[in-house]
Design a protein around this motif. Structure first.
Motif, short mmCIF file in Angstrom:
data_model
loop_
_atom_site.label_atom_id
_atom_site.label_comp_id
_atom_site.label_asym_id
_atom_site.label_seq_id
_atom_site.Cartn_x
_atom_site.Cartn_y
_atom_site.Cartn_z
N GLU A 156 0.83 -1.22 0.00
CA GLU A 156 0.00 0.00 0.00
C GLU A 156 0.86 1.26 0.00
N GLN A 214 7.40 -2.35 -4.34
CA GLN A 214 7.23 -3.21 -5.52
C GLN A 214 7.60 -4.64 -5.18
N ALA A 223 -0.49 6.32 -4.43
CA ALA A 223 -1.68 6.48 -5.26
C ALA A 223 -2.03 5.13 -5.89
N THR A 224 -1.02 4.44 -6.36
CA THR A 224 -1.19 3.09 -6.88
C THR A 224 -0.33 2.16 -6.03
N ALA A 225 -0.95 1.15 -5.46
CA ALA A 225 -0.20 0.25 -4.58
C ALA A 225 0.90 -0.45 -5.35
N GLY A 280 3.67 1.43 -1.49
CA GLY A 280 4.43 1.52 -2.73
C GLY A 280 5.50 0.46 -2.95
#
Lengths: 270, 317
Positions: B52, B56, B161-163, B54
């Motif tokens: 959540e 990766q 903004a994008t998990a 970020g």
């Protein structure tokens, strides 16, 4: 037993501390022995006093400009046996890894008999937990690695018996007991002991104790491996923070608590 | 391709400490965030939470209690971050030791106690406040690899903004010989609530409490604060050492710091002077704490605190 205590010359906490050209300003007037190093000196003296007379020698070792010898002098006043000062213009601007390289080479030189004319292994290196100027606390770890000896850091308690050192580390999540065979590096916290004050007799005795001074070439350190050029980090800007503005101090005349609450509510802090 | 920014996740068992999310938030501003988890295996919830913010990847070094050994931890971390331009971690005494070993293994430059970091012309620059927070310093890391240890509460943690994909990857590391033996580990029972070092509000008591922390704790409860103390108070045994705010204890940077019956000796100021807003209550008008307080009350804390607590409660009702 031989014990080396690296000590640092730092600006007095009560003085106005500042930066000059990216390094901490150090002057003889405002400088002193790093307070946390006094705990390291104390730990070494306690070990010496626990052993029969003449079986343990304590060396204070510092790295830095001409003024830095004041840190060694203070350690001598506390009762340390020998003082060593490594001073060389090429050391200026060293990072923690450069400083560890110089200190490790000086420890090796002491082992070769550079101070006493008589060689002998250094069994323990005892440091403070941090210097009160930089406060990085990285030097003990870097020095243990440079010496290739066991690392027993942040000791709130230290016990040395039968060729081994055992410490207790008070970490936020746990208390650890760690042990290692000597030689070892130990860093002690300010919980480890209460540093003594120099007395008149010790102060007088310290005056006649010589301080051995070495350059980098005396201890076999290539100047390009230390100093500002070899440093992995460079301070590129240092500026005093502006003082807090609009400060308010009220005197409690019966409404002080309410005023405090009102301040917190007004600032949306409560 | 952006730089890989690795974050050593601070956690206690399965619980992730808030500063880990702060570090991931900062990592996103500089490149692709990768989380590194050391110790026991992380839970599925922990991995999801890192995503959540970020992450990766979540690289797992399942080395259990061997993570307690600084050189082992530093060596393992080097194995998990070979592709990272920057390794971020939380600035704690233990992590400073790990950072040193990591730097020795990789040649990285290190800044600890940082208030922030950014990428400038391909190099990492970090900000610090030093000398009891009276100076700001900016340091450039000259080495190709960087390590920055961040103080808690210096970056506001916000979910990405994008998990991130949070793909779990096990990392095997060759661990070093140990010269030291860990004889015993006695866990410290933690008080409920946010740990002192991470708290957004801290209420501390010193000599002026005379050893009675009832009012300090009551005010802390009302403000949702962690409880701190001065060196005087911990030396007296009034409260345990874990509560000591100061240069050799816990360094705090909360949004609000309330000093009750604390004179403000330089050792104490060094541990709290970078706090957002400082409030002080002390009976001595000459106490140095008033020199740095945004709001000070000269008075007896036994009068001032009960009235303040009542007023704060009334304002909420």
């Amino acid at each position: 037993m031989r014990i080396v205590v690296p000590v640092k010359f730092v600006p007095d906490l009560q003085s106005t501390r500042s930066f000059t050209e990216g390094t901490v300003t150090r002057t003889a007037d405002d400088g002193t022995l790093n307070e946390l190093d006094e705990n390291a000196v104390e730990a070494a003296l306690l070990i010496r006093e626990s052993l029969p007379e003449g079986e343990c020698e304590v060396f204070a070792l510092t790295v830095g400009g001409a003024d830095a010898v004041a840190a060694v002098r203070k350690a001598l006043q506390l009762g340390v046996d020998h003082g060593v000062h490594v001073s060389d213009t090429a050391i200026a601007g060293s990072d923690v890894f450069g400083t560890a390289t110089v200190l490790a080479a000086a420890v090796r030189e002491i082992e070769k008999g550079g101070v006493l004319g008589e060689g002998g292994a250094v069994d323990l290196v005892i440091t403070g937990m941090a210097s009160l100027d930089g406060l990085t606390s990285m030097l003990p770890t870097a020095l243990a690695a440079a010496l290739g000896v066991a690392q027993l850091t942040l000791a709130s308690r230290l016990e040395v018996t039968d060729g081994a050192a055992t410490i207790v580390r008070h970490l936020p999540d746990a208390h650890e007991t760690v042990t290692a065979a000597l030689p070892a590096l130990v860093s002690v916290t300010d919980e480890a002991n209460k540093a003594r004050y120099p007395n008149f007799k010790l102060i007088m005795a310290a005056r006649s104790k010589p301080v051995t001074t070495w350059s980098l070439s005396d201890i076999g350190v290539d100047p390009v491996t230390v100093g500002a050029m070899a440093a992995r980090t460079t301070v590129i800007d240092a500026s005093p923070r502006p003082p807090r503005e609009n400060r308010v101090v009220v005197t409690d005349k019966g409404e002080g608590g309410k005023e405090l609450a009102a301040f917190l509510i007004e600032r949306a802090l409560a | 391709m952006t730089a890989i920014i690795a974050v050593l996740v601070e956690h206690r068992g399965a619980d992730i400490a808030q500063p880990a999310f702060e570090a991931l938030t900062l990592a996103r501003t500089m490149g692709t965030p990768i989380a590194v988890w050391m110790g026991e295996q992380p839970s599925a919830d922990a991995v999801a939470a890192l995503g959540e913010y970020g992450a990766q990847e979540v690289r797992v070094l399942a080395i259990g209690d061997r993570a307690r050994h600084p050189k082992t931890a530093g060596t393992a971390l080097a194995a998990a971050t070979g592709d990272a331009a920057l390794v971020l971690m939380v600035s704690t005494f233990v992590n400073k030791e790990i950072a040193t070993h990591l730097a020795l293994a990789t040649g990285a430059g290190v800044v600890v106690d940082a208030a922030g970091a950014e990428m400038v012309d391909g190099r990492i620059e970090a900000q610090q406040t030093v000398f009891a927070a009276t100076w700001n310093v900016r340091t450039r890391i000259n080495a190709d690899r960087a390590i920055v240890a961040l103080r808690p509460n210096t970056t506001k943690a916000t979910p990405a903004a994008t998990a991130g994909a949070a793909e779990t990857v096990g990392v095997l590391a060759a661990l070093p010989e140990m010269r030291e033996t860990l004889v015993s580990v006695t866990p410290v029972t933690r008080e409920e609530g946010v740990p002192l070092s991470e708290a957004a509000v801290v209420v501390s008591g010193g000599r002026g409490t005379s050893g009675d922390y009832t009012l300090v704790r009551e005010l802390a409860d009302v403000l949702g604060a962690a409880v701190g103390a001065s060196r005087d108070a911990t030396d007296e045994g009034w409260i345990s050492h874990e509560h000591m705010v100061g240069q050799t204890g816990v360094t705090v940077t909360p949004a609000l710091y309330v000093a009750c019956g604390i004179s403000g000796a330089v050792h104490h100021r060094g541990g709290m002077q970078a706090s957002g807003t400082i409030v002080a209550v002390n009976i001595d008008p000459d106490a140095p704490i008033f020199e740095i307080a945004d709001f000070g009350v000269v008075g007896d804390l036994n009068d001032v605190l009960p009235q303040a607590i009542a007023a704060l409660k009334a304002a909420r009702a």
